[in-house]
Design a protein around this motif. Structure first.
Motif, PDB file in Angstrom:
ATOM      1  N   LYS A 318       0.752  -1.139   0.024  1.00 51.56           N
ATOM      2  CA  LYS A 318       0.588  -0.361  -0.080  1.00 51.56           C
ATOM      3  C   LYS A 318       1.270   1.042   0.424  1.00 51.56           C
ATOM      4  O   LYS A 318       0.078   2.263  -0.365  1.00 51.56           O
ATOM      5  N   PHE A 319       2.189   1.041   0.764  1.00 51.01           N
ATOM      6  CA  PHE A 319       2.749   2.469   1.044  1.00 51.01           C
ATOM      7  C   PHE A 319       3.233   3.095  -0.444  1.00 51.01           C
ATOM      8  O   PHE A 319       3.713   3.962  -0.813  1.00 51.01           O
ATOM      9  N   TYR A 320       4.197   1.588  -1.344  1.00 47.69           N
ATOM     10  CA  TYR A 320       4.538   1.990  -2.421  1.00 47.69           C
ATOM     11  C   TYR A 320       3.491   1.988  -3.723  1.00 47.69           C
ATOM     12  O   TYR A 320       4.136   2.869  -4.342  1.00 47.69           O
ATOM     13  N   LYS A 321       2.831   2.247  -3.231  1.00 54.78           N
ATOM     14  CA  LYS A 321       1.329   2.258  -4.113  1.00 54.78           C
ATOM     15  C   LYS A 321       1.233   3.776  -4.038  1.00 54.78           C
ATOM     16  O   LYS A 321       0.835   4.433  -5.062  1.00 54.78           O
ATOM     17  N   ALA A 322       1.068   4.145  -3.357  1.00 54.52           N
ATOM     18  CA  ALA A 322       0.880   5.612  -2.722  1.00 54.52           C
ATOM     19  C   ALA A 322       1.372   6.351  -3.197  1.00 54.52           C
ATOM     20  O   ALA A 322       1.710   7.695  -3.923  1.00 54.52           O
ATOM     21  N   ILE A 323       3.187   5.935  -2.798  1.00 48.10           N
ATOM     22  CA  ILE A 323       4.024   6.601  -3.917  1.00 48.10           C
ATOM     23  C   ILE A 323       4.195   7.022  -5.156  1.00 48.10           C
ATOM     24  O   ILE A 323       3.996   8.606  -5.499  1.00 48.10           O
ATOM     25  N   LYS A 324       3.607   5.955  -6.038  1.00 49.22           N
ATOM     26  CA  LYS A 324       3.244   6.009  -7.896  1.00 49.22           C
ATOM     27  C   LYS A 324       1.948   6.638  -8.062  1.00 49.22           C
ATOM     28  O   LYS A 324       2.497   7.982  -8.600  1.00 49.22           O
ATOM     29  N   ASN A 325       1.238   6.957  -6.814  1.00 42.85           N
ATOM     30  CA  ASN A 325      -0.214   7.995  -7.200  1.00 42.85           C
ATOM     31  C   ASN A 325       0.643   9.097  -6.417  1.00 42.85           C
ATOM     32  O   ASN A 325       0.041  10.401  -7.143  1.00 42.85           O
ATOM     33  N   TRP A 326       1.095   9.228  -5.667  1.00 47.90           N
ATOM     34  CA  TRP A 326       1.603  10.448  -5.477  1.00 47.90           C
ATOM     35  C   TRP A 326       2.607  11.224  -5.858  1.00 47.90           C
ATOM     36  O   TRP A 326       2.413  12.796  -6.567  1.00 47.90           O
ATOM     37  N   VAL A 327       4.385  10.984  -6.758  1.00 44.75           N
ATOM     38  CA  VAL A 327       4.437  10.807  -7.845  1.00 44.75           C
ATOM     39  C   VAL A 327       4.252  11.490  -8.857  1.00 44.75           C
ATOM     40  O   VAL A 327       4.444  12.208  -9.897  1.00 44.75           O
ATOM     41  N   GLU A 328       3.131  11.196  -9.454  1.00 43.35           N
ATOM     42  CA  GLU A 328       2.153  10.674 -10.417  1.00 43.35           C
ATOM     43  C   GLU A 328       1.124  12.443 -10.602  1.00 43.35           C
ATOM     44  O   GLU A 328       2.032  13.248 -11.402  1.00 43.35           O
ATOM     45  N   ILE A 329       1.326  12.932  -9.359  1.00 43.54           N
ATOM     46  CA  ILE A 329       0.290  13.937  -9.077  1.00 43.54           C
ATOM     47  C   ILE A 329       1.669  15.091  -8.561  1.00 43.54           C
ATOM     48  O   ILE A 329       0.970  16.459  -9.834  1.00 43.54           O
ATOM     49  N   ILE A 330       2.585  14.730  -8.024  1.00 43.60           N
ATOM     50  CA  ILE A 330       3.068  16.081  -7.962  1.00 43.60           C
ATOM     51  C   ILE A 330       4.689  16.295  -8.619  1.00 43.60           C
ATOM     52  O   ILE A 330       4.425  17.780  -9.673  1.00 43.60           O
ATOM     53  N   THR A 331       4.391  15.058 -10.214  1.00 42.47           N
ATOM     54  CA  THR A 331       5.011  15.541 -11.243  1.00 42.47           C
ATOM     55  C   THR A 331       3.989  16.041 -12.610  1.00 42.47           C
ATOM     56  O   THR A 331       4.673  16.390 -13.435  1.00 42.47           O
ATOM     57  N   SER A 332       2.950  16.324 -12.242  1.00 39.23           N
ATOM     58  CA  SER A 332       1.757  16.701 -13.427  1.00 39.23           C
ATOM     59  C   SER A 332       2.114  18.260 -13.801  1.00 39.23           C
ATOM     60  O   SER A 332       2.137  19.085 -12.548  1.00 39.23           O
ATOM     61  N   PRO A 333       2.497  18.280 -15.048  1.00 42.18           N
ATOM     62  CA  PRO A 333       2.338  19.765 -14.898  1.00 42.18           C
ATOM     63  C   PRO A 333       1.431  21.079 -14.413  1.00 42.18           C
ATOM     64  O   PRO A 333       1.437  21.236 -15.043  1.00 42.18           O
ATOM     65  N   GLU A 334       0.008  20.541 -14.361  1.00 44.54           N
ATOM     66  CA  GLU A 334      -0.819  21.130 -14.130  1.00 44.54           C
ATOM     67  C   GLU A 334      -0.546  21.304 -12.646  1.00 44.54           C
ATOM     68  O   GLU A 334      -0.974  22.168 -12.098  1.00 44.54           O
TER      69      GLU A 334
END
Length: 395
Positions: A318-334
């Protein structure tokens, strides 16, 4: 708001306010918060009364309401007087809206403005160096500093224009804000990519989005940078509003948000031969206050230590899935605002909220700056924006 009546009930005092609201205070709480000269030192705002000496079952001998004051004579013959506005501000059963709305965190004066790139790219928060340096508490002319503090608090960062390209003048700017926080990097620092300290900040590597100091129990509250010189290419800075990103994570991936709120993450700084800094207790990535409001994001993949303690091993995935989800958001051009720093312009940001990164660069690059304690910043922010009287009433 005025008082309609006061009624002693067992070990409490019930105050009925106009508008059919009421507050219940324990007698011992009231006695403990007596602000007479025997119990409280008004100059330093410190208690003189030893709370352990108060009888748990203390009772009022008499209670009177007069000219906006509640006057109590206790069964020990001690007299206490409470301002009704103060009682209302500190009502805890139930908690009422403070009389002075400026004391509320969600008041417009201190309301944070969470942002994405589209919200801020065309109107970056900026102030002028010369106006800040001309501000002075000695002349009660601190409007420029007040504006600066509000920008940092509301948007999480601010640019300071027309700064002399000199570390000496940059340090003076830092001292105009508040005390500089000393660390194993020094107090005010001035460095190039020469690995004079064994940290990737002292290289020309690409550095991903992060906050500084996750290896300290008390991470730096603010950080200021001034790019003094760069004769190459790259080295572009990005800024991300992690509070806005956390809001997005909570809506899109609620389980990941919960994981970041509960899983403690160890961290370290161990590059220097005589340094191995670790927080006394590993802390979660998201730090919430007692009401569940996000107040800090601690995020630094580089400084994360080995995570070998899991209360529930099922949380690993769950933690490593959370990292993937988080990095997806914080590196988004938006959400990732890229900005090219330049000599003569400083950047200051809230290290508890704003992520920063740096792209790889070529050539020589010289940077100076400093850390600041968050408590010092918040203290000055509240005093300048709310006024000392309102701040003191709130304590």
């Amino acid at each position: 708001m005025s008082v309609k009546g006061v009624t002693p009930i067992e070990n409490t005092l019930e105050i009925n306010w106009q508008g059919d609201q009421k507050s219940i205070y324990h007698n011992i709480w009231l006695r403990d918060n007596c602000h007479c000269s025997e119990c409280y030192y008004p100059i330093t705002k410190q208690r003189l009364l030893n709370s352990a000496t108060i009888d748990i079952n203390i009772k009022p001998k008499s209670v009177n309401v007069k000219e906006g004051k509640v006057e109590i004579v206790w069964d020990t013959d001690h007299s206490s007087t409470y301002d009704v506005d103060w009682l209302r501000i500190h009502s805890y059963n139930p908690r009422l809206i403070p009389l002075d709305k400026k004391l509320k965190d969600d008041d417009d004066v201190l309301k944070q403005k969470l942002w994405q790139v589209k919200d801020i790219k065309d109107d970056l928060p900026q102030v002028d160096y010369n106006k800040i340096m001309q501000s002075s508490d000695e002349t009660d002319n601190e409007e420029a500093i007040k504006e600066w503090l509000l920008q940092i608090h509301k948007f999480g960062f601010s640019l300071i224009n027309n700064v002399p390209i000199s570390p000496t003048d940059t340090e003076k700017l830092c001292e105009k804000l508040n005390y500089i926080r000393p660390t194993h990097y020094g107090g005010f620092w001035d460095f190039t990519a020469d690995l004079s300290k064994n940290d990737t900040a002292y290289t020309n590597f690409d550095i991903s989005n992060h906050t500084d100091g996750t290896y300290w129990s008390n991470s730096p509250g603010l950080q200021l940078f001034h790019l003094l010189y760069h004769d190459g290419k790259g080295g572009t800075t990005s800024l991300v509003d992690s509070f806005k990103c956390a809001e997005i994570l909570k809506a899109k991936y609620p389980e990941s948000y919960e994981i970041f709120c509960k899983i403690p993450v160890p961290a370290h700084s161990a590059g220097e031969p005589k340094v191995c800094i670790q927080p006394d207790i590993p802390q979660p990535i998201f730090k919430l206050d007692h009401q569940g409001k996000l107040i800090q994001v601690r995020w630094n993949q580089s400084d994360r230590s080995t995570m070998d303690y899991w209360e529930n091993p099922e949380d690993v995935i769950k933690f490593y899935k959370a990292i993937k989800n988080w990095v997806e958001i914080i590196t988004s051009p938006e959400n990732e605002l890229w900005y090219q720093m330049k000599p003569g312009q400083c950047l200051i940001f809230d290290n508890w909220r704003i992520f920063h990164s740096r792209s790889e660069f070529t050539g020589q690059r010289r940077l100076c700056g400093a850390y600041f304690e968050r408590d010092d910043f918040i203290s000055r922010l509240k005093l300048l924006t709310l006024g000392r009287e309102a701040v003191l009433d709130s304590i």
